[in-house]
Scaffold this active site. Structure first.
Site, PDB file in Angstrom:
ATOM      1  N   HIS A   1     -25.213 -10.256  16.197  1.00 45.67           N
ATOM      2  CA  HIS A   1     -26.341  -9.926  17.088  1.00 45.67           C
ATOM      3  C   HIS A   1     -26.219 -10.649  18.439  1.00 45.67           C
ATOM      4  O   HIS A   1     -27.206 -10.854  19.132  1.00 45.67           O
ATOM      5  CB  HIS A   1     -27.703 -10.365  16.483  1.00 45.67           C
TER       6      HIS A   1
ATOM      7  N   ASN B   1     -22.146   3.156  20.071  1.00 44.95           N
ATOM      8  CA  ASN B   1     -22.291   2.246  18.933  1.00 44.95           C
ATOM      9  C   ASN B   1     -21.908   3.053  17.689  1.00 44.95           C
ATOM     10  O   ASN B   1     -22.712   3.828  17.170  1.00 44.95           O
ATOM     11  CB  ASN B   1     -23.751   1.767  18.881  1.00 44.95           C
TER      12      ASN B   1
ATOM     13  N   ARG C   1     -19.783  -1.066  21.342  1.00 49.37           N
ATOM     14  CA  ARG C   1     -20.215  -2.204  20.535  1.00 49.37           C
ATOM     15  C   ARG C   1     -19.144  -2.450  19.470  1.00 49.37           C
ATOM     16  O   ARG C   1     -18.789  -1.539  18.725  1.00 49.37           O
ATOM     17  CB  ARG C   1     -21.541  -1.892  19.857  1.00 49.37           C
TER      18      ARG C   1
ATOM     19  N   GLU D   1     -40.803  -7.873  17.504  1.00 50.62           N
ATOM     20  CA  GLU D   1     -41.555  -7.290  18.621  1.00 50.62           C
ATOM     21  C   GLU D   1     -42.890  -6.705  18.185  1.00 50.62           C
ATOM     22  O   GLU D   1     -43.819  -6.594  18.981  1.00 50.62           O
ATOM     23  CB  GLU D   1     -40.722  -6.175  19.280  1.00 50.62           C
ATOM     24  N   ASN D   2     -42.962  -6.293  16.902  1.00 53.52           N
ATOM     25  CA  ASN D   2     -44.137  -5.524  16.478  1.00 53.52           C
ATOM     26  C   ASN D   2     -45.056  -6.202  15.471  1.00 53.52           C
ATOM     27  O   ASN D   2     -46.223  -5.834  15.373  1.00 53.52           O
ATOM     28  CB  ASN D   2     -43.676  -4.197  15.862  1.00 53.52           C
TER      29      ASN D   2
ATOM     30  N   GLY E   1     -34.896  -7.860  12.847  1.00 53.93           N
ATOM     31  CA  GLY E   1     -34.873  -6.403  12.642  1.00 53.93           C
ATOM     32  C   GLY E   1     -34.680  -6.173  11.162  1.00 53.93           C
ATOM     33  O   GLY E   1     -35.153  -6.965  10.348  1.00 53.93           O
TER      34      GLY E   1
ATOM     35  N   MET F   1     -41.485  -3.903   7.164  1.00 54.22           N
ATOM     36  CA  MET F   1     -42.550  -4.897   7.280  1.00 54.22           C
ATOM     37  C   MET F   1     -43.942  -4.260   7.397  1.00 54.22           C
ATOM     38  O   MET F   1     -44.927  -4.831   6.959  1.00 54.22           O
ATOM     39  CB  MET F   1     -42.249  -5.801   8.491  1.00 54.22           C
TER      40      MET F   1
ATOM     41  N   ARG G   1     -30.755  -7.988   2.702  1.00 49.81           N
ATOM     42  CA  ARG G   1     -29.789  -9.078   2.461  1.00 49.81           C
ATOM     43  C   ARG G   1     -30.506 -10.378   2.127  1.00 49.81           C
ATOM     44  O   ARG G   1     -31.555 -10.677   2.702  1.00 49.81           O
ATOM     45  CB  ARG G   1     -28.928  -9.315   3.705  1.00 49.81           C
TER      46      ARG G   1
ATOM     47  N   GLU H   1     -29.941  -3.938  23.470  1.00 51.83           N
ATOM     48  CA  GLU H   1     -28.506  -4.182  23.306  1.00 51.83           C
ATOM     49  C   GLU H   1     -27.670  -3.188  24.103  1.00 51.83           C
ATOM     50  O   GLU H   1     -26.631  -3.538  24.643  1.00 51.83           O
ATOM     51  CB  GLU H   1     -28.140  -4.144  21.811  1.00 51.83           C
TER      52      GLU H   1
HETATM   53  P1  ADP Z   1     -32.120  -2.632  12.947  1.00 51.75           P
HETATM   54  O1  ADP Z   1     -31.653  -2.367  14.355  1.00 51.75           O
HETATM   55  O2  ADP Z   1     -31.659  -3.921  12.368  1.00 51.75           O
HETATM   56  O3  ADP Z   1     -31.983  -1.461  12.003  1.00 51.75           O
HETATM   57  P2  ADP Z   1     -34.808  -2.791  14.090  1.00 51.75           P
HETATM   58  O4  ADP Z   1     -34.683  -3.913  15.070  1.00 51.75           O
HETATM   59  O5  ADP Z   1     -34.976  -1.417  14.616  1.00 51.75           O
HETATM   60  O6  ADP Z   1     -33.668  -2.856  13.008  1.00 51.75           O
HETATM   61  O7  ADP Z   1     -36.030  -3.136  13.118  1.00 51.75           O
HETATM   62  C1  ADP Z   1     -36.381  -2.291  12.081  1.00 51.75           C
HETATM   63  C2  ADP Z   1     -37.491  -2.929  11.279  1.00 51.75           C
HETATM   64  O8  ADP Z   1     -38.580  -3.274  12.135  1.00 51.75           O
HETATM   65  C3  ADP Z   1     -38.121  -2.008  10.243  1.00 51.75           C
HETATM   66  O9  ADP Z   1     -37.413  -2.079   9.034  1.00 51.75           O
HETATM   67  C4  ADP Z   1     -39.505  -2.587  10.091  1.00 51.75           C
HETATM   68  O10 ADP Z   1     -39.489  -3.575   9.072  1.00 51.75           O
HETATM   69  C5  ADP Z   1     -39.777  -3.282  11.390  1.00 51.75           C
HETATM   70  N1  ADP Z   1     -40.832  -2.652  12.186  1.00 51.75           N
HETATM   71  C6  ADP Z   1     -40.721  -1.631  13.056  1.00 51.75           C
HETATM   72  N2  ADP Z   1     -41.932  -1.327  13.592  1.00 51.75           N
HETATM   73  C7  ADP Z   1     -42.823  -2.199  13.051  1.00 51.75           C
HETATM   74  C8  ADP Z   1     -44.227  -2.420  13.205  1.00 51.75           C
HETATM   75  N3  ADP Z   1     -44.970  -1.672  14.022  1.00 51.75           N
HETATM   76  N4  ADP Z   1     -44.782  -3.401  12.476  1.00 51.75           N
HETATM   77  C9  ADP Z   1     -44.038  -4.163  11.647  1.00 51.75           C
HETATM   78  N5  ADP Z   1     -42.732  -4.019  11.472  1.00 51.75           N
HETATM   79  C10 ADP Z   1     -42.116  -3.051  12.167  1.00 51.75           C
END
Ligand code: ADP
Length: 402
Positions: free
Chosen positions: A182, A10, A93, A335-336, A212, A285, A243, A386
């Site tokens: 995505h 990637n 990718r 997810e989180n 994300g 977040m 964004r 991915e």
């Molecule tokens: P990308 O691949 O678009 O860079 P990710 O899918 O890895 O992003 O997501 C990153 C974002 O996930 C972080 O900016 C954060 O806001 C959020 N994040 C990661 N872990 C947590 C968590 N435990 N609780 C809340 N938000 C989380």
């Protein structure tokens, strides 16, 4: 010996993320990242997963070619080098595949030319993706290089969803249409959701919320995407980390004519200084929730705007699909962040949507349901993968030739 290893690359503008997988059991053999390519402080972080621990290199890595060579050396040290007969292909990718790349594609000169032709609609991503492919080709000219496009999954969108309501001739001349991004994640997650429900992908309708740093929603009917929130570029749709997502296009004219901002300044404003970071100064977040819990009004408003937009897309895609079997949260936030999931479906009981607070609060690694047992519509958390999806698609295309 059958070759079963796939290297997934990637390539970003200043970074390369990679994973080496063995497709016999879909296990990871090594993962790593090269970042800050071209700067004095470049760093390569390599983790062989069969033991040995993470290794790091620091110091200037001038370009993608040197980066990939360094990765190849690290893999070599683990006996997993690029010249191994077990390596069957490299999967890349590629962010923008336009309208015509509907499937993963073995790269040849014509494919390279088409990815290049798409640079005007993906100026940040496609050049880096191209560099990655060309470099990999120079290191292993005999090996199939497979391009897996972020846009491919969305090429099934009907014209009614893929077109903007602007003059058709002008749109076609400049390839202005909704491509979506995505896609690899939306494909993986919608399939995994069907599996979680114990049903075939062809039988289920799913709303996927990929939240994300970048964020997008998609409506998937019977395994095929029928709408998605990102458009010509990844700027449209949901509120994201930096964004804006949707806005009245006249905001741009206003900022140019009345505010005196240049096009580049507006581009940077909407892509880098908007979304959560623009609203409250933070795009993580976790930090935003901490501030909300501390009573910070600015963070609260940012959170509420984020949720309001998300809810609008859930409603819109419910209407697009007519019948929804599952709403699925994925990626870092999805997810989180239990409070995001809870707030996004709050008040949607009339649509059959609810989360069980205890299930929502539980942490877990795998795909799981978070809706009450008697819910009409399943609400689920499905970790996206991915890289595995790119490896799977690459192997499906060329695996048998190894
Ligand atoms: P990308 O691949 O678009 O860079 P990710 O899918 O890895 O992003 O997501 C990153 C974002 O996930 C972080 O900016 C954060 O806001 C959020 N994040 C990661 N872990 C947590 C968590 N435990 N609780 C809340 N938000 C989380």
């Amino acid at each position: 010996m059958t070759a079963t290893r796939v290297l997934v690359l990637n390539s970003g503008s200043s970074s390369v993320k990679y994973q080496l997988l063995d497709m016999r059991d879909r296990s990871r053999l090594a993962v790593g990242l090269v970042e800050r390519i071209g700067e004095e402080t470049s760093r390569l972080k390599h983790t062989p997963l069969l033991g040995g621990g993470t290794r790091e290199r620091t110091g200037r890595i001038p370009d993608h070619e040197s980066a990939l060579k360094a990765v190849a050396e690290e893999l070599d040290r683990d006996g997993l080098g690029l010249d191994s007969p077990e390596l069957v292909a490299i999967g890349h990718r590629v962010v923008h595949g336009g309208q015509f790349f509907t499937e993963p594609t073995v790269v040849d000169d014509a494919v390279l030319a088409e990815i290049k032709r798409l640079i005007p609609v993906a100026p940040l991503h496609n050049p880096a993706n191209l560099t990655g492919i060309r470099t990999a080709m120079s290191l292993r000219p005999d090996l199939p290089q497979v391009a897996v496009f972020d846009t491919a999954f969305h090429t099934t969108m009907p014209e009614s969803a893929a077109r903007y309501a602007i003059d058709v001739k002008t749109a076609d001349e400049h390839r202005v249409r909704r491509y979506g991004f995505h896609g690899t994640s939306h494909a993986f997650v919608s399939r995994a959701a069907a599996k979680l429900l114990g049903r075939a992908p062809e039988d289920v309708n799913v709303i996927v919320l990929h939240l994300g740093n970048g964020a997008s929603a998609s409506a998937v009917r019977g395994g095929k995407c029928v709408d998605t929130s990102m458009g010509l570029t990844p700027l449209e749709g949901l509120v994201m980390g930096t964004r804006s997502g949707d806005l009245d296009p006249a905001v741009i004219f206003h900022l140019a004519r009345v505010g005196g901002l240049s096009m580049d300044e507006i581009d940077t404003l909407l892509n880098k200084r908007s979304g959560l970071v623009g609203l409250c100064g933070d795009n993580d977040m976790r930090e935003i929730r901490r501030r909300v819990d501390d009573g910070d009004e600015q963070a609260r408003l940012a959170f509420d705007i984020y949720i309001h937009r998300l809810k609008k897309y859930i409603g819109a895609y419910y209407a697009v699909l007519g019948r929804v079997d599952a709403v699925v949260f994925t990626a870092g936030v999805g997810e989180n962040a239990a409070p995001v999931r809870e707030a996004a479906v709050a008040g949607l009981e009339g649509l059959g949507l609810a989360v069980d607070p205890a299930l929502n609060a539980e942490r877990g690694d795998g795909a799981r349901l978070i809706s009450p047992a008697d819910a009409r519509v399943a609400v689920a958390v499905v970790p996206t993968d991915e890289e595995l999806e790119i490896a799977t698609q690459t192997y499906a295309l060329v695996g048998k030739s190894g």
